[in-house]
Write an enzyme that holds these catalytic residues in place. Structure first.
Site, PDB file in Angstrom:
ATOM      1  N   LEU A  56    -101.260 -56.346  -4.854  1.00  0.00           N
ATOM      2  CA  LEU A  56    -102.314 -55.475  -5.354  1.00  0.00           C
ATOM      3  C   LEU A  56    -103.359 -55.289  -4.278  1.00  0.00           C
ATOM      4  O   LEU A  56    -103.436 -56.059  -3.319  1.00  0.00           O
ATOM      5  CB  LEU A  56    -102.934 -56.010  -6.644  1.00  0.00           C
ATOM      6  CG  LEU A  56    -103.973 -57.127  -6.597  1.00  0.00           C
ATOM      7  CD1 LEU A  56    -104.463 -57.460  -8.004  1.00  0.00           C
ATOM      8  CD2 LEU A  56    -103.501 -58.380  -5.916  1.00  0.00           C
ATOM      9  N   HIS A 150    -100.769 -46.737   5.025  1.00  0.00           N
ATOM     10  CA  HIS A 150     -99.339 -47.002   5.240  1.00  0.00           C
ATOM     11  C   HIS A 150     -98.780 -46.188   6.400  1.00  0.00           C
ATOM     12  O   HIS A 150     -99.445 -45.970   7.403  1.00  0.00           O
ATOM     13  CB  HIS A 150     -98.553 -46.767   3.946  1.00  0.00           C
ATOM     14  CG  HIS A 150     -98.962 -47.636   2.805  1.00  0.00           C
ATOM     15  ND1 HIS A 150     -99.368 -48.938   2.971  1.00  0.00           N
ATOM     16  CD2 HIS A 150     -99.013 -47.397   1.474  1.00  0.00           C
ATOM     17  CE1 HIS A 150     -99.662 -49.454   1.783  1.00  0.00           C
ATOM     18  NE2 HIS A 150     -99.463 -48.549   0.867  1.00  0.00           N
TER      19      HIS A 150
END
Length: 269
Positions: A56, A150
């Site tokens: 998370l 990312h």
């Protein structure tokens, strides 16, 4: 005992958990049911307490500390790893222009959102989308600005986009600590013994992957089909490091620093 384990399909997570979920290491009687979802879905599920062990974003962890505790292994934390604020406009932005612009971010509970708010607390024209759709939202003029994370760090220039601010660099210069992006947490109700066992297994799984690197496991490739192996390795090299093996005192101090900023931004104190 069978545990539900959530993590993202991104190369850093699949690299870490490959050996654990695919029978490449001895799990000492523990079974893991892997659930792969984008990080904001995992954040929401953590708020609902759906998973036993889960990746998370740290802001989601700060909201769920009564139910979950942070493991030592598996985190994404480091230097030079932060999200980027990008635009299709070639000319520089003033701070006032950023504050007044439409910005799309990868989820309200993400560290990217927190770091953007830290850098631009007066920017309020925010919307949220899935991280891999943000480049296109900016390219198609759905938003003047976007915050990318990312593998998009390695692809945005291919779409004619430009960096406005490195939000991680801003954080590092201001706070003098590494950037805590995401962690692995476990339900407190499972107890200390399971905490220790799972923590050790995640470290063992990552050590297994490191021992064979730069080989990219088939599991990583399976979940990163649109990515070249070069981008997969760049992703792994950027987000998987010694902090992923063990947060240590420096890593936990960085998480505490981020927590203090989170509390200040949310309370106005």
């Amino acid at each position: 005992m069978k545990l539900k384990l959530g993590f993202s399909p991104c190369p850093n997570d699949t690299f870490i958990f490959d050996a654990l979920v695919n029978g490449k290491i001895d799990t000492g009687g523990l079974e893991f049911e892997a659930v792969l979802e984008d990080v904001e879905t995992l954040n929401r599920w953590a708020l609902e307490g759906r998973l036993d062990v889960t990746k998370l974003s740290f802001p989601a962890y700060f909201k769920t500390q009564e139910q979950y505790t942070l493991l030592n292994s598996g985190s994404a934390l480091g230097k030079g790893v932060g999200p980027l604020l990008i635009s299709h406009r070639q000319q520089p932005f003033t701070e006032a222009e950023i504050n007044g612009a439409a910005v799309v971010l990868p989820g309200i509970n993400t560290t990217a959102h927190l770091l953007f708010s830290f850098a631009y607390p007066d920017a309020h024209h925010k919307s949220f989308g899935v991280f891999h759709e943000i480049e296109d939202a900016v390219v198609n003029n759905g938003a003047a600005l976007g915050v990318i994370i990312h593998e998009n760090r390695f692809t945005y220039q291919d779409k004619g986009l430009v960096k406005v601010t490195d939000l991680g660099e801003y954080w590092e210069q201001a706070m003098k600590v590494p950037i805590p992006l995401g962690g692995i947490v476990i339900k407190k109700s499972l107890g200390n013994a399971v905490f220790g066992q799972v923590d050790g297994l995640i470290r063992k799984s990552l050590e297994h992957a490191f021992s064979r690197y730069p080989e990219v496991p088939a599991y990583v490739k399976e979940h990163a089909q649109a990515m070249s192996e070069e981008v997969m390795r760049k992703h792994i090299d950027l987000y998987v490091n010694n902090y992923s093996l063990d947060l240590g005192a420096e890593g936990r101090a960085a998480v505490d620093t981020l927590s203090a900023v989170y509390n200040r931004l949310h309370t106005g104190a």
